[in-house]
Motif scaffolding. Structure first.
Motif, PDB file in Angstrom:
ATOM      1  N   ARG A 139       3.128   6.092  -3.063  1.00  0.00           N
ATOM      2  CA  ARG A 139       4.255   6.927  -3.538  1.00  0.00           C
ATOM      3  C   ARG A 139       4.385   6.821  -5.056  1.00  0.00           C
ATOM      4  N   ALA A 140       4.273   5.612  -5.562  1.00  0.00           N
ATOM      5  CA  ALA A 140       4.410   5.403  -7.012  1.00  0.00           C
ATOM      6  C   ALA A 140       3.311   6.148  -7.762  1.00  0.00           C
ATOM      7  N   THR A 141       2.097   6.108  -7.219  1.00  0.00           N
ATOM      8  CA  THR A 141       0.967   6.768  -7.890  1.00  0.00           C
ATOM      9  C   THR A 141       1.207   8.276  -7.994  1.00  0.00           C
ATOM     10  N   ALA A 142       1.755   8.860  -6.933  1.00  0.00           N
ATOM     11  CA  ALA A 142       2.005  10.311  -6.963  1.00  0.00           C
ATOM     12  C   ALA A 142       2.985  10.647  -8.085  1.00  0.00           C
ATOM     13  N   ILE A 143       4.028   9.834  -8.228  1.00  0.00           N
ATOM     14  CA  ILE A 143       5.025  10.097  -9.288  1.00  0.00           C
ATOM     15  C   ILE A 143       4.390   9.901 -10.665  1.00  0.00           C
ATOM     16  N   LEU A 144       3.652   8.804 -10.812  1.00  0.00           N
ATOM     17  CA  LEU A 144       3.051   8.507 -12.124  1.00  0.00           C
ATOM     18  C   LEU A 144       2.007   9.559 -12.502  1.00  0.00           C
ATOM     19  N   ASP A 145       1.280  10.063 -11.512  1.00  0.00           N
ATOM     20  CA  ASP A 145       0.298  11.133 -11.783  1.00  0.00           C
ATOM     21  C   ASP A 145       1.008  12.367 -12.330  1.00  0.00           C
ATOM     22  N   GLU A 146       2.128  12.709 -11.680  1.00  0.00           N
ATOM     23  CA  GLU A 146       2.865  13.887 -12.115  1.00  0.00           C
ATOM     24  C   GLU A 146       3.360  13.728 -13.552  1.00  0.00           C
ATOM     25  N   LEU A 147       3.690  12.494 -13.907  1.00  0.00           N
ATOM     26  CA  LEU A 147       4.190  12.219 -15.262  1.00  0.00           C
ATOM     27  C   LEU A 147       3.051  11.954 -16.261  1.00  0.00           C
ATOM     28  N   HIS A 148       1.790  12.029 -15.763  1.00  0.00           N
ATOM     29  CA  HIS A 148       0.602  11.782 -16.612  1.00  0.00           C
ATOM     30  C   HIS A 148       0.640  10.394 -17.267  1.00  0.00           C
ATOM     31  N   VAL A 149       1.024   9.402 -16.494  1.00  0.00           N
ATOM     32  CA  VAL A 149       1.112   8.029 -17.007  1.00  0.00           C
ATOM     33  C   VAL A 149      -0.199   7.299 -16.708  1.00  0.00           C
ATOM     34  N   PRO A 150      -0.773   6.621 -17.700  1.00  0.00           N
ATOM     35  CA  PRO A 150      -1.997   5.853 -17.432  1.00  0.00           C
ATOM     36  C   PRO A 150      -1.694   4.568 -16.647  1.00  0.00           C
ATOM     37  N   PHE A 151      -1.504   4.750 -15.353  1.00  0.00           N
ATOM     38  CA  PHE A 151      -1.280   3.607 -14.456  1.00  0.00           C
ATOM     39  C   PHE A 151      -2.650   3.161 -13.954  1.00  0.00           C
ATOM     40  N   ILE A 152      -3.004   1.912 -14.244  1.00  0.00           N
ATOM     41  CA  ILE A 152      -4.391   1.520 -13.996  1.00  0.00           C
ATOM     42  C   ILE A 152      -4.571   0.305 -13.102  1.00  0.00           C
ATOM     43  N   GLY A 157       0.802  -1.225   0.000  1.00  0.00           N
ATOM     44  CA  GLY A 157       0.000   0.000   0.000  1.00  0.00           C
ATOM     45  C   GLY A 157       0.833   1.273   0.000  1.00  0.00           C
ATOM     46  N   PRO A 158       1.771   1.438   0.978  1.00  0.00           N
ATOM     47  CA  PRO A 158       2.543   2.687   1.014  1.00  0.00           C
ATOM     48  C   PRO A 158       3.376   2.911  -0.254  1.00  0.00           C
ATOM     49  N   THR A 159       3.988   1.856  -0.813  1.00  0.00           N
ATOM     50  CA  THR A 159       4.800   2.035  -2.022  1.00  0.00           C
ATOM     51  C   THR A 159       3.902   2.360  -3.212  1.00  0.00           C
ATOM     52  N   THR A 188      -5.612   0.759  -0.412  1.00  0.00           N
ATOM     53  CA  THR A 188      -5.026   1.903  -1.133  1.00  0.00           C
ATOM     54  C   THR A 188      -5.462   1.895  -2.597  1.00  0.00           C
ATOM     55  N   ALA A 189      -5.431   0.727  -3.227  1.00  0.00           N
ATOM     56  CA  ALA A 189      -5.835   0.654  -4.635  1.00  0.00           C
ATOM     57  C   ALA A 189      -7.271   1.128  -4.796  1.00  0.00           C
ATOM     58  N   LYS A 190      -8.132   0.698  -3.885  1.00  0.00           N
ATOM     59  CA  LYS A 190      -9.544   1.096  -3.966  1.00  0.00           C
ATOM     60  C   LYS A 190      -9.667   2.620  -3.797  1.00  0.00           C
ATOM     61  N   ARG A 191      -8.981   3.152  -2.803  1.00  0.00           N
ATOM     62  CA  ARG A 191      -9.067   4.585  -2.520  1.00  0.00           C
ATOM     63  C   ARG A 191      -8.534   5.416  -3.681  1.00  0.00           C
TER      64      ARG A 191
END
Ligand SMILES: NC(=O)c1ccc[n+]([C@@H]2O[C@H](COP(=O)([O-])OP(=O)(O)OC[C@H]3O[C@@H](n4cnc5c(N)ncnc54)[C@H](OP(=O)(O)O)[C@@H]3O)[C@@H](O)[C@H]2O)c1
Length: 336
Positions: free
Chosen positions: A182-195, A177-179, A216-219
């Motif tokens: 953190r990964a989601t925040a970086i990928l969001d900034e890079l506008h990556v379609p992480f799904i 969950g915690p990783t 975390t995934a659900k949230r």
């Protein structure tokens, strides 16, 4: 013995009995049951048999094939065989298919063939596309977290994979969950379609309920696809009367050994099987239905050594509702 086949016409009603779930809040839908290529697509399996597996899957609405660079045996062979199958039979259906692959475990010798560096991930994706004979994969995953590589570097490599057109979406596998956060925040900034997240989850293994991944995934609005949903075959009727000679334990015990079948485990399997029978399901059906019952899991990623197993697994979708008593009893048996 199966006859050689050069053409393939998929079943007309192939989408009728399958459920398609959205990957979190993304636009991509996956079949509730996906097909994994970890086992049964390497050098041990005849090509005609692999073909029967994928034809059965696609004919019944399984539009998602899951691979990794290292699936075999030998590493790379599953991608090579999947490539042969796709290019021989599915060329006209490429846009009806989601093909996923991953990099993160050891694939070649030396310092650049493992873990999470930009050097490794982008080279591995090129190699995967070559073996698959494809221009792009639909989902490219980092296969496991790498604590020694900055998360920014690994996520940057995933971003490049998408920007280069070699992957449409990205996923993370075996993160907690915690990783993931953190990964989601970086990928969001890079506008990556992480799904999507790919993690082990089954009636026996509740790790993602404890390490924050599921919550975390659900949230965050990300999908979850669960690997080894049948605990590699333990959560089926396969081993109720001993170890069959055509089972994973007997034929390919690299990752599932007979030592996993302790008397305590067998007793749990028997008691879970009794609940499944009372529900009018096989244990495999109940185990997959259990994963889907609360609506958080997008897809269960099951393996199969026989076409009939694929059909049985899709049968799970007929009843994914559980009473509170059934859920409590499943917890009591499986978590003791
Ligand atoms: N991201 C990761 O780190 C990771 C790790 C592992 C797997 N995966 C992915 O997840 C996929 C599935 O993993 P898995 O193969 O361990 O999944 P699984 O679905 O838990 O186990 C598959 C095995 O269970 C048996 N089986 C399947 N359906 C059955 C049925 N209806 N009745 C009786 N037995 C049945 C078969 O074993 P027999 O051979 O004995 O018939 C089959 O090979 C992999 O192919 C891969 O794509 C990902």
């Amino acid at each position: 013995m199966l006859e050689p086949t050069t053409t393939y016409t998929p079943a007309a009603g192939r989408y009728d009995a399958m459920t398609y779930n959205r990957c979190g809040e993304s636009g991509l839908k996956l079949p509730a049951v996906s097909l994994g290529f970890w086992h049964n697509f390497g050098i041990l399996t005849p090509f005609e048999h692999m073909r029967a597996l994928v034809f059965t899957a696609f004919d019944h609405g399984i539009t998602h094939f899951d691979l990794a660079n290292n699936y075999g045996p030998e590493p790379g062979e599953a991608e090579r065989n999947c490539g042969r199958l796709i290019n021989r039979y599915f060329k006209a259906y490429r846009d009806e298919l989601v093909v996923s692959t991953k990099a993160g475990y050891e694939m070649w010798t030396g310092p650049y063939g493992d873990h999470g560096s930009r050097k490794y991930l982008l080279a591995s994706l090129d190699q995967s596309l070559e073996r698959l004979g494809l221009d792009y994969v639909d989902i490219f995953y980092h296969h496991r977290p790498d604590p020694e590589t900055p998360l920014e570097e690994t996520m940057g490599a995933l971003a490049t994979a998408v920007q280069s057109g070699k992957a449409l979406y990205v996923g993370l596998s075996n993160y907690d969950g915690p990783t993931l956060e953190r990964a989601t925040a970086i990928l969001d900034e890079l506008h990556v379609p992480f799904i999507i997240n790919q993690n082990r989850y089954n009636i026996f293994d509740r790790t993602i309920e404890r390490n924050g991944l599921k919550e975390t995934a659900k949230r965050l609005g990300k999908g979850i696809i669960t690997f080894s949903p049948l605990a590699q075959g333990l959560l089926t009727n396969r081993y109720l009367d001993g170890v069959p000679s055509d089972s994973r334990i007997a034929l390919d015990p690299r990752f599932l050994k007979d030592s996993a079948l302790t008397p305590e485990r067998l007793q749990q399997i028997r008691e879970l099987n009794d609940i499944a029978i009372a529900r009018g399901q096989t244990l495999a059906e109940m185990s997959l239905a259990w994963l889907l019952h609360d609506g958080v899991v997008t897809s269960v990623l099951a393996g199969a050594s026989k076409p009939q197993q694929i059909l049985d697994n899709i049968g799970a979708l007929k009843n994914t509702t559980f009473s509170a008593e059934e859920l409590t009893r499943i917890d009591e048996i499986s978590q003791r």
